[in-house]
Design an enzyme around this catalytic site. Structure first.
Site, PDB file in Angstrom:
ATOM      1  N   MET A 120     -61.789   3.837 -67.165  1.00 50.31           N
ATOM      2  CA  MET A 120     -60.780   3.482 -68.165  1.00 50.31           C
ATOM      3  C   MET A 120     -59.537   2.936 -67.474  1.00 50.31           C
ATOM      4  SD  MET A 120     -61.028   6.777 -70.723  1.00 50.31           S
ATOM      5  CE  MET A 120     -60.886   7.952 -69.378  1.00 50.31           C
ATOM      6  N   ILE A 178     -62.075  12.677 -65.231  1.00 48.82           N
ATOM      7  CA  ILE A 178     -61.591  12.560 -63.865  1.00 48.82           C
ATOM      8  C   ILE A 178     -60.266  11.809 -63.839  1.00 48.82           C
ATOM      9  CG2 ILE A 178     -62.123  11.716 -61.535  1.00 48.82           C
ATOM     10  CD1 ILE A 178     -65.083  11.761 -62.345  1.00 48.82           C
ATOM     11  N   GLY A 208     -54.941   5.966 -67.107  1.00 46.09           N
ATOM     12  CA  GLY A 208     -55.961   5.389 -66.232  1.00 46.09           C
ATOM     13  C   GLY A 208     -56.840   6.427 -65.576  1.00 46.09           C
ATOM     14  N   SER A 209     -58.161   6.346 -65.734  1.00 44.38           N
ATOM     15  CA  SER A 209     -59.010   7.419 -65.257  1.00 44.38           C
ATOM     16  C   SER A 209     -60.487   7.065 -65.437  1.00 44.38           C
ATOM     17  CB  SER A 209     -58.680   8.706 -66.021  1.00 44.38           C
ATOM     18  OG  SER A 209     -58.504   8.417 -67.393  1.00 44.38           O
ATOM     19  N   ARG A 210     -61.345   8.089 -65.478  1.00 44.91           N
ATOM     20  CA  ARG A 210     -62.783   7.864 -65.561  1.00 44.91           C
ATOM     21  C   ARG A 210     -63.458   9.070 -66.205  1.00 44.91           C
ATOM     22  NH1 ARG A 210     -65.835   7.455 -59.887  1.00 44.91           N
ATOM     23  NH2 ARG A 210     -67.610   8.751 -60.402  1.00 44.91           N
TER      24      ARG A 210
END
Length: 250
Positions: A120, A178, A208-210
């Site tokens: 993301m 994450i 912002g991440s995953r």
């Protein structure tokens, strides 16, 4: 009346509208607006005030929370996040999802499974959703680093939160939120014992991440590397009754 076509809000017409802002983000947007007005009106520093005002609009946009049309099929596993499919790999599930946690509910089975990673960016919607309907069995927070979330090792080294959901037929799906380079907080909306529906909002990651999703062994991915996912709508995989799957594997 019966037979009328309705949109995802139960209306008989379709029109564009501004997506709502999640309550978690409203306070950040308001703070940014107030600070920008201080520079614009109070100090008359337009060179600082206008960029800050633009930043406040970006903050509101980041926390947007649009409605989604969730597939009404018990067999599907939907994407828990908006973003880019950055990795698809055969891996062992995180140990925290496997070991006995003393709750009386078993975790994931050990062995290789398919992990789908959805990255993301700051431009994606950051509300995360349940990939299946069921009961939340585990919510495990693990502190860590803030490496680039696009790296494979971010799954093991970054700050993260594991969530395990069990379907009524016993099927378990684990996924991990994450943190990344910019993300600094993972916010859960659920706790162990909560019942959730497929596509239900379960948390968010700021800036912002995953999200990693662990599909059951032998399950084929229906998405490809580089594909864009829509949280709560994109189907990652289809899987029938857990009892049927066990019968086939024996």
């Amino acid at each position: 009346m019966a037979g009328d076509l309705l949109d995802n809000r139960g209306r008989g017409d379709v029109r564009w509208s501004w997506p709502p802002i999640h309550p978690e983000g409203r306070k950040f947007g308001v703070i940014a607006v107030v600070v920008s007005l201080v520079f614009l009106v109070g100090l008359d520093w337009e060179i600082v005030g206008w960029p800050l005002l633009a930043l406040s609009l970006a903050v509101f946009a980041f926390f947007r929370d649009p409605e989604r049309v969730v597939p009404q099929d018990e067999k599907v596993i939907v994407a828990p996040a908006d973003g880019l499919v950055s990795l698809i790999a055969e891996v062992d599930p995180p140990s925290e999802m496997i070991v006995d946690d003393g709750s009386g509910h078993a975790g994931l089975e050990p062995g290789k499974v398919t992990r789908i990673s959805i990255f993301m960016s700051v431009f994606d919607v950051h509300i995360n959703r349940a990939p299946i309907a069921g009961t939340v069995r585990r919510v495990i927070y693990i502190p860590g680093s803030f490496l680039d979330a696009g790296l494979d090792k971010a799954s093991e080294e970054n700050e993260r939160q594991h969530i395990l959901i069990e379907r009524t037929d016993g099927l378990k799906i684990g996924f991990t939120q994450i943190a990344g380079l910019v993300a600094r907080r993972i916010v859960p909306f659920v706790k162990p014992g909560d019942a959730v529906g497929v596509g239900q909002r379960i948390g968010l990651i700021r800036f912002g991440s995953r999200v990693d999703v662990y599909l059951p062994a032998g399950t084929d991915s229906k998405v490809l590397l580089g594909q864009r996912c829509i949280g709560g709508e994109t189907v990652l995989a289809e899987i029938g009754s857990q009892k049927l799957i066990e019968g086939v594997s024996q």
